[in-house]
Design an enzyme around this catalytic site. Structure first.
Site, PDB file in Angstrom:
ATOM      1  N   CYS A 126      -1.317  -4.832  -0.311  1.00 25.97           N
ATOM      2  CA  CYS A 126      -2.334  -4.839  -1.363  1.00 25.97           C
ATOM      3  C   CYS A 126      -3.430  -3.822  -1.079  1.00 25.97           C
ATOM      4  O   CYS A 126      -3.772  -2.998  -1.929  1.00 25.97           O
ATOM      5  CB  CYS A 126      -2.922  -6.244  -1.504  1.00 25.97           C
ATOM      6  SG  CYS A 126      -4.300  -6.313  -2.640  1.00 25.97           S
ATOM      7  N   CYS A 144      -2.167  -2.820  -4.647  1.00 25.44           N
ATOM      8  CA  CYS A 144      -3.154  -3.072  -5.708  1.00 25.44           C
ATOM      9  C   CYS A 144      -4.389  -2.176  -5.644  1.00 25.44           C
ATOM     10  O   CYS A 144      -4.799  -1.604  -6.656  1.00 25.44           O
ATOM     11  CB  CYS A 144      -3.655  -4.516  -5.641  1.00 25.44           C
ATOM     12  SG  CYS A 144      -2.565  -5.704  -4.893  1.00 25.44           S
ATOM     13  N   TYR A 184       6.456  -3.165 -13.325  1.00 29.99           N
ATOM     14  CA  TYR A 184       5.051  -2.793 -13.487  1.00 29.99           C
ATOM     15  C   TYR A 184       4.634  -1.608 -12.629  1.00 29.99           C
ATOM     16  O   TYR A 184       3.812  -0.795 -13.040  1.00 29.99           O
ATOM     17  CB  TYR A 184       4.137  -4.013 -13.290  1.00 29.99           C
ATOM     18  CG  TYR A 184       3.881  -4.437 -11.856  1.00 29.99           C
ATOM     19  CD1 TYR A 184       2.760  -4.004 -11.176  1.00 29.99           C
ATOM     20  CD2 TYR A 184       4.759  -5.292 -11.193  1.00 29.99           C
ATOM     21  CE1 TYR A 184       2.508  -4.401  -9.871  1.00 29.99           C
ATOM     22  CE2 TYR A 184       4.515  -5.694  -9.894  1.00 29.99           C
ATOM     23  CZ  TYR A 184       3.390  -5.243  -9.233  1.00 29.99           C
ATOM     24  OH  TYR A 184       3.151  -5.636  -7.943  1.00 29.99           O
ATOM     25  N   GLU A 223       2.973   1.659 -14.231  1.00 27.35           N
ATOM     26  CA  GLU A 223       1.606   2.016 -13.830  1.00 27.35           C
ATOM     27  C   GLU A 223       1.534   3.440 -13.296  1.00 27.35           C
ATOM     28  O   GLU A 223       0.630   4.203 -13.636  1.00 27.35           O
ATOM     29  CB  GLU A 223       1.109   1.029 -12.767  1.00 27.35           C
ATOM     30  CG  GLU A 223       0.856  -0.352 -13.353  1.00 27.35           C
ATOM     31  CD  GLU A 223       0.492  -1.410 -12.315  1.00 27.35           C
ATOM     32  OE1 GLU A 223      -0.042  -2.453 -12.710  1.00 27.35           O
ATOM     33  OE2 GLU A 223       0.737  -1.211 -11.104  1.00 27.35           O
ATOM     34  N   HIS A 271     -19.612 -10.808 -31.085  1.00 28.07           N
ATOM     35  CA  HIS A 271     -19.455  -9.581 -31.868  1.00 28.07           C
ATOM     36  C   HIS A 271     -20.422  -8.512 -31.381  1.00 28.07           C
ATOM     37  O   HIS A 271     -21.558  -8.850 -31.033  1.00 28.07           O
ATOM     38  CB  HIS A 271     -19.740  -9.924 -33.346  1.00 28.07           C
ATOM     39  CG  HIS A 271     -19.529  -8.780 -34.247  1.00 28.07           C
ATOM     40  ND1 HIS A 271     -18.271  -8.309 -34.577  1.00 28.07           N
ATOM     41  CD2 HIS A 271     -20.416  -7.987 -34.897  1.00 28.07           C
ATOM     42  CE1 HIS A 271     -18.395  -7.294 -35.403  1.00 28.07           C
ATOM     43  NE2 HIS A 271     -19.680  -7.075 -35.613  1.00 28.07           N
TER      44      HIS A 271
HETATM   45  C1  LIG Z   1       2.332  -0.326  -5.634  1.00 31.57           C
HETATM   46  C2  LIG Z   1       2.013  -1.795  -5.638  1.00 31.57           C
HETATM   47  C3  LIG Z   1       1.054  -2.275  -6.497  1.00 31.57           C
HETATM   48  C4  LIG Z   1       0.737  -3.627  -6.512  1.00 31.57           C
HETATM   49  N1  LIG Z   1      -0.200  -4.071  -7.390  1.00 31.57           N
HETATM   50  C5  LIG Z   1      -0.529  -5.362  -7.426  1.00 31.57           C
HETATM   51  C6  LIG Z   1      -1.532  -5.830  -8.302  1.00 31.57           C
HETATM   52  O1  LIG Z   1      -2.105  -5.066  -9.088  1.00 31.57           O
HETATM   53  N2  LIG Z   1      -1.852  -7.156  -8.277  1.00 31.57           N
HETATM   54  C7  LIG Z   1      -1.233  -8.030  -7.429  1.00 31.57           C
HETATM   55  O2  LIG Z   1      -1.566  -9.202  -7.437  1.00 31.57           O
HETATM   56  N3  LIG Z   1      -0.251  -7.605  -6.589  1.00 31.57           N
HETATM   57  C8  LIG Z   1       0.104  -6.302  -6.563  1.00 31.57           C
HETATM   58  N4  LIG Z   1       1.064  -5.879  -5.676  1.00 31.57           N
HETATM   59  C9  LIG Z   1       1.753  -6.870  -4.840  1.00 31.57           C
HETATM   60  C10 LIG Z   1       0.916  -7.244  -3.616  1.00 31.57           C
HETATM   61  O3  LIG Z   1       0.541  -6.080  -2.923  1.00 31.57           O
HETATM   62  C11 LIG Z   1       1.715  -8.182  -2.724  1.00 31.57           C
HETATM   63  O4  LIG Z   1       2.171  -9.264  -3.471  1.00 31.57           O
HETATM   64  C12 LIG Z   1       0.871  -8.703  -1.558  1.00 31.57           C
HETATM   65  O5  LIG Z   1       0.355  -7.648  -0.793  1.00 31.57           O
HETATM   66  C13 LIG Z   1       1.721  -9.642  -0.681  1.00 31.57           C
HETATM   67  O6  LIG Z   1       0.981 -10.061   0.424  1.00 31.57           O
HETATM   68  P1  LIG Z   1       1.729 -10.540   1.754  1.00 31.57           P
HETATM   69  O7  LIG Z   1       0.654 -11.029   2.661  1.00 31.57           O
HETATM   70  O8  LIG Z   1       2.841 -11.433   1.406  1.00 31.57           O
HETATM   71  O9  LIG Z   1       2.401  -9.229   2.351  1.00 31.57           O
HETATM   72  P2  LIG Z   1       1.801  -7.772   2.675  1.00 31.57           P
HETATM   73  O10 LIG Z   1       0.495  -7.545   2.001  1.00 31.57           O
HETATM   74  O11 LIG Z   1       2.908  -6.851   2.372  1.00 31.57           O
HETATM   75  O12 LIG Z   1       1.526  -7.835   4.209  1.00 31.57           O
HETATM   76  C14 LIG Z   1       2.551  -7.891   5.161  1.00 31.57           C
HETATM   77  C15 LIG Z   1       2.084  -7.177   6.418  1.00 31.57           C
HETATM   78  O13 LIG Z   1       2.981  -7.492   7.468  1.00 31.57           O
HETATM   79  C16 LIG Z   1       3.128  -6.355   8.295  1.00 31.57           C
HETATM   80  N5  LIG Z   1       4.366  -6.533   9.057  1.00 31.57           N
HETATM   81  C17 LIG Z   1       5.638  -6.512   8.595  1.00 31.57           C
HETATM   82  N6  LIG Z   1       6.489  -6.801   9.579  1.00 31.57           N
HETATM   83  C18 LIG Z   1       5.744  -7.019  10.706  1.00 31.57           C
HETATM   84  C19 LIG Z   1       6.055  -7.363  12.035  1.00 31.57           C
HETATM   85  N7  LIG Z   1       7.299  -7.597  12.431  1.00 31.57           N
HETATM   86  N8  LIG Z   1       5.038  -7.477  12.932  1.00 31.57           N
HETATM   87  C20 LIG Z   1       3.751  -7.266  12.548  1.00 31.57           C
HETATM   88  N9  LIG Z   1       3.412  -6.948  11.289  1.00 31.57           N
HETATM   89  C21 LIG Z   1       4.402  -6.835  10.364  1.00 31.57           C
HETATM   90  C22 LIG Z   1       3.140  -5.212   7.292  1.00 31.57           C
HETATM   91  O14 LIG Z   1       2.805  -3.990   7.919  1.00 31.57           O
HETATM   92  C23 LIG Z   1       2.088  -5.675   6.292  1.00 31.57           C
HETATM   93  O15 LIG Z   1       0.810  -5.177   6.632  1.00 31.57           O
HETATM   94  C24 LIG Z   1       1.395  -4.519  -5.624  1.00 31.57           C
HETATM   95  C25 LIG Z   1       2.373  -4.034  -4.752  1.00 31.57           C
HETATM   96  C26 LIG Z   1       2.682  -2.694  -4.757  1.00 31.57           C
HETATM   97  C27 LIG Z   1       3.723  -2.184  -3.809  1.00 31.57           C
END
Ligand SMILES: Cc1cc2nc3c(=O)[nH]c(=O)nc-3n(C[C@H](O)[C@H](O)[C@H](O)COP(=O)(O)OP(=O)(O)OC[C@H]3O[C@@H](n4cnc5c(N)ncnc54)[C@H](O)[C@@H]3O)c2cc1C
Length: 455
Positions: free
Chosen positions: A42, A47, A178, A182, A436
């Site tokens: 994110c 995001c 999306y 975008e 309005h």
């Molecule tokens: C281009 C794009 C635009 C987006 N726009 C939106 C939006 O507008 N609104 C919205 O709500 N969502 C959006 N999303 C989705 C959103 O980013 C994700 O749903 C969210 O970040 C998921 O959070 P998470 O904690 O599950 O994983 P992540 O945020 O992906 O975090 C996982 C972390 O784990 C780390 N990691 C992985 N494996 C290991 C390991 N073995 N050891 C240590 N660290 C590790 C990674 O480096 C990463 O930092 C977007 C995604 C993308 C790709």
């Protein structure tokens, strides 16, 4: 048995950081490992940088729009490197807040890749040491998936799009979700020639058909080539140019091809298989309502579970995991009337059932629709129209869905979600006095049921 930590979180993104910070704040002995940069998808490549790019792109249009309001704007130009540098500085600031928040709450922050050795042991790859924990929470997110076609290595994904050395001249974007839509808007607004290739019949599968159709028409009218029912079969490089051969026999020349063709959970190499953690076909970790995997001490939240892949859902998962496991308050995250947005240009904000879903699930459905030119578009000369749509259960009068395409649609959807969760009826919308002049007032002034032309 004693452990080094009560909780070890793998992954410093939205879900992992929220869980780690809350746990540490409760006095739970917590550590979190992140292999790349704190903040996760994110903040680092999702995001946040995406929305900053959308602002940059929209400002180009705003400069043009200003002329109709009397402004003389000379010397309009755009510098990609400035945008990248300023975006990077902001992301660095946010990333520090993420790791700092865990530290301030009393957690241990580790910058390393973590892998599972057994149900209570984690191996830190760079530090070459192991740590043990009573519970392990996997929050490793996902990564972009590129289809297996000849020349796939010539393509980029959203990850690289945030760091390109220079702005492309002509980009092909593959995908109809999306992220594809975008980025098509972002690059187009920055002056890039854009062609979107999508294998399905219409972009944004799963969204209300009126939104999909109207956005496609609008994008085409703006000059974005949206080509459906086709996808790349192969890519070749000659000098600086790429040629994309399509499944329909077309040849498209461009300098950049970006794949936005779905994402896969980050579970490869984590050691899950050896441990017997049950995963889905794409590697997603299967969890129960309390985020517990098939191994009782191992949990997972966020995109790695591939349920609803959005930041607020990953955060809500992290909170619910803590509530269930450390506060004796087991309550699964309630995803009813989850608002979502597409930061296309114009943007989409939506909450609740689409017309298609409602017609399948309810006996009678009334539709209210309004298409109009937002006031700002009058003097600017911009031809785009706004679309607002309410989907109503004819029996109970409850508003089942609200779908908006146009400026500030996402902001409206966030607030509409509160009303829909409270069970607002169409009569409540009607009784609400309009504000309005706004675009949102249309939501409370639609009186005529929409009738298909054929009836
Ligand atoms: C281009 C794009 C635009 C987006 N726009 C939106 C939006 O507008 N609104 C919205 O709500 N969502 C959006 N999303 C989705 C959103 O980013 C994700 O749903 C969210 O970040 C998921 O959070 P998470 O904690 O599950 O994983 P992540 O945020 O992906 O975090 C996982 C972390 O784990 C780390 N990691 C992985 N494996 C290991 C390991 N073995 N050891 C240590 N660290 C590790 C990674 O480096 C990463 O930092 C977007 C995604 C993308 C790709």
């Amino acid at each position: 048995m004693t452990f080094d930590y009560d909780l070890f979180v793998i992954g410093g993104g939205s879900g992992g950081v929220r869980a780690a910070r809350l746990a540490a704040g409760l006095g739970v002995r917590t550590a979190i490992a992140e292999e790349y940069r704190f903040g996760g998808t994110c903040v680092i490549r999702g995001c946040v940088p995406k929305k900053l790019f959308v602002y940059a792109s929209e400002l180009g249009h705003a400069i043009d729009d200003a002329r109709g309001f009397g402004w003389t704007v000379t010397g309009k130009s755009f510098d990609w490197k400035t945008l990248i540098a300023n975006k990077d500085a902001e992301i660095e600031r946010l990333s520090k807040l993420y790791s700092g928040g865990v530290r301030a709450a009393g957690g241990t922050v580790i910058l390393d890749r973590a892998e599972l050795l057994d149900a209570h042991t984690v191996r830190l790859v760079k530090e070459r040491r192991t740590v043990t924990a009573e519970r392990i929470l996997i929050a490793t997110g996902g990564h972009p998936f590129i289809p297996d076609i000849p020349g796939r290595e010539l393509g980029i994904t959203s990850n690289e799009a945030f760091h390109l050395d220079k702005l492309p001249e002509r980009i092909v974007i593959v995908g109809g979700g999306y992220i594809a839509v975008e980025f098509a808007g972002i690059f187009h607004g920055l002056g890039v020639e854009v062609e979107l290739l999508y294998r399905g019949g219409e972009i944004l599968r799963g969204f209300d058909h009126d939104l999909r159709h109207t956005l496609t028409e609008t994008m085409r009218a703006q000059g974005i080539a949206v080509t459906c029912n086709t996808e790349p079969a192969a890519i070749e490089k000659t000098g600086d140019r790429l040629t994309v051969m399509t499944t329909r026999g077309g040849h498209i020349s461009c300098d950049t091809i970006m794949f936005a063709t779905g994402r896969r959970p980050n579970t490869v190499g984590l050691g899950l298989q050896k441990l017997g953690v049950k995963c889905g076909w794409n590697g997603r970790i299967m969890v129960d309502d309390w985020y517990r995997s098939s191994i009782p001490s191992i949990y997972a939240v966020g995109d790695v579970t591939d349920r609803v892949n959005l930041t607020p859902v990953a955060i809500r998962d992290g909170v619910a995991f803590i509530e269930a496991n450390y506060k004796n308050n087991p309550k699964p995250a309630d995803l009813a009337f989850l608002p979502t947005a597409v930061f296309s240009q114009p943007e989409i904000g939506t909450v609740g059932y689409t017309e298609e879903q409602a017609r399948e699930m309810f006996r009678g459905v009334d539709i209210y629709k309004s298409r109009f030119r937002p006031m700002k578009n009058t003097l600017s000369g911009r031809p785009e129209r706004m679309l607002m749509k309410l989907v109503v259960d004819a029996e109970s009068d409850k508003v089942l869905g609200a779908h908006i395409l146009g400026p500030d649609a996402a902001e409206m959807a966030q607030l509409l979600a509160v009303s829909l969760r409270l069970g607002a009826r169409k009569a409540d919308f009607d009784a609400t006095i309009a504000l309005h002049p706004t675009a949102a007032e249309e939501l409370v002034t639609m009186r005529e049921k929409w009738q298909p032309l054929s009836t």
